[in-house]
Design a protein around this motif. Structure first.
Motif, short mmCIF file in Angstrom:
data_model
loop_
_atom_site.label_atom_id
_atom_site.label_comp_id
_atom_site.label_asym_id
_atom_site.label_seq_id
_atom_site.Cartn_x
_atom_site.Cartn_y
_atom_site.Cartn_z
N SER A 1 0.82 -1.21 0.00
CA SER A 1 0.00 0.00 0.00
C SER A 1 0.85 1.26 0.00
N SER A 2 2.17 1.12 0.10
CA SER A 2 3.05 2.29 0.01
C SER A 2 3.53 2.53 -1.42
N PRO B 1 3.28 3.29 -5.61
CA PRO B 1 2.49 4.22 -6.43
C PRO B 1 1.20 3.62 -6.98
N TYR C 1 -0.89 1.72 -5.65
CA TYR C 1 -1.95 1.82 -4.66
C TYR C 1 -2.67 3.17 -4.78
N SER C 2 -1.91 4.24 -4.91
CA SER C 2 -2.52 5.57 -5.03
C SER C 2 -3.36 5.67 -6.29
N GLN D 1 -6.60 3.92 -5.75
CA GLN D 1 -7.51 4.71 -4.91
C GLN D 1 -8.22 5.79 -5.72
N ASP D 2 -7.52 6.40 -6.67
CA ASP D 2 -8.16 7.39 -7.54
C ASP D 2 -9.27 6.75 -8.37
N GLY E 1 -6.88 6.73 -12.99
CA GLY E 1 -5.81 6.25 -12.11
C GLY E 1 -4.51 6.05 -12.85
N ASN F 1 -2.80 9.40 -13.64
CA ASN F 1 -2.18 9.97 -12.44
C ASN F 1 -0.94 9.18 -12.03
N LEU F 2 -0.98 7.88 -12.23
CA LEU F 2 0.18 7.05 -11.90
C LEU F 2 1.39 7.46 -12.73
N TYR G 1 2.46 9.99 -9.56
CA TYR G 1 2.76 9.06 -8.47
C TYR G 1 4.06 8.31 -8.67
N TYR H 1 7.55 9.14 -6.66
CA TYR H 1 7.99 8.07 -5.77
C TYR H 1 9.44 7.68 -6.05
#
Length: 350
Positions: A57-58, A60, A62-63, A66-67, A283, A286-287, A291, A295
């Motif tokens: 979950s840490s 990219p 994961y983020s 979530q989007d 998502g 954005n990745l 992200y 990262y």
């Protein structure tokens, strides 16, 4: 530690972020505006989706997930139960669950498909895709979609989105990798893949398969000398604590596939399917735009703090790797015309 050794990676990450924010900004802004507006439920009965991700979950990805979830839940009558960090099992476990229909959605790496098909190995052919801008173009191309459709039909799945875990490089505890000769005899942990095993042997390394969760201990106890890996994993899994050298080369990407059970997908209304595809695309944008590059900048800084030494393999030295490793392309062209089409399309990109 000479900080100028990592400038290519840092510069590439920041340039990529700016490029995607410019190129994809219009679409991302549109998605974000829609996500923040009032929910439009559309047709179909309310749906609950269990979505599993073996990854941390840490990371990219994961983020980005979530989007996608945020968009779907605000713009449809879909509810998501998202389980990361391997709560639902390893990738092989989740692949079986998604095919059985016991869960509805998973985020898995392309290597998790290797037990069932060799089509996804096309995305990891060495040096075919060496930067994120090109990768995004490849993953969203008609040539890639043809592979997604074929795999989906064969396995009873629907590929609803794409992601990325980080471009692969060399990391080890023996010496900087500056030429093919430096790999000779090194015990390198590799991702599970017959294709990659053959490539590493051709390059002179001794490939070893170690479960992802056990790599830190394997490095710490000298079970392996190093790994072919990405900066995101080095950071997320704290490998920088047991590594001395990182050699950037743009070996191959490590894409994620966002996958649904096909029967479940077909049971959804058109509005629900549209919300899922739009959310997943948001998502992914954005990745790739923020992200992942952000990262990697954090990852490099963490390595610097631990004294990890960086170098970039480029020019004639890199070409030596390319000349050996890309012989694999011809064998994969012959495996399936869809792979040949993907290779041709990727090569045509500037």
């Amino acid at each position: 530690m000479k900080k100028n050794r990592v400038k290519p990676l840092l510069s590439a990450a920041m340039a990529l972020s700016m490029l995607f924010l410019t190129a994809c900004g219009g679409n991302s802004s549109s998605g974000a505006a829609s996500a923040s507006g009032s929910a439009t439920q559309g047709d179909g009965e309310p749906v609950s989706i269990v979505w599993g991700n073996y990854g941390s979950s840490s990371m990219p990805q994961y983020s980005a997930d979530q989007d996608a979830i945020d968009y779907m839940q605000k713009n449809s009558n879909i509810t998501i139960d998202y389980q990361a960090d391997g709560v639902l099992g390893g990738e092989a476990d989740m692949m079986q669950q998604i095919m059985d229909g016991t869960i509805q959605c998973v985020t898995v790496t392309t290597s998790s498909f290797n037990t069932y098909t060799n089509l996804f190995e096309a995305f990891q052919l060495p040096f075919l895709i060496s930067d994120y801008e090109k990768e995004y173009q490849v993953l969203t191309s008609d040539a890639a979609q043809a592979i997604f459709d074929q795999v989906g039909e064969d396995l009873g799945l629907k590929i609803v989105g794409v992601g990325e875990n980080g471009m692969r490089l060399f990391a080890n505890n023996v010496r900087p990798i500056t030429s093919v000769a430096d790999l000779k005899g090194l015990k390198l942990r590799i991702a599970s893949s017959n294709m990659l095993e053959g490539v590493m042997k051709d390059l002179g390394a001794s490939p070893v398969t170690v479960p992802y969760s056990e790599v830190f201990t394997a490095l710490q106890n000298n079970v392996v000398d190093g790994e072919e890996i990405n900066m995101t994993s080095i950071y997320a899994m704290n490998h920088y604590e047991v590594l001395k050298y990182v050699s950037e080369i743009g070996l191959y990407p490590f894409p994620s596939m966002l996958v649904m059970n096909l029967d479940f997908w077909n049971s959804l209304s058109a509005d629900q399917q549209d919300a899922i595809l739009t959310g997943m695309d948001l998502g992914a944008q954005n990745l790739f735009s923020k992200y992942l590059p952000n990262y990697e900048i954090q990852a490099v800084a963490a390595c610097q703090d631990k004294g990890v030494q960086f170098n970039t393999i480029e020019g004639d030295a890199r070409q030596e790797f390319v000349d050996i490793a890309t012989k694999t392309w011809d064998a994969y062209r012959e495996k399936d015309p869809k792979i040949a089409n993907l290779i041709d399309m990727a090569q045509s990109l500037q």
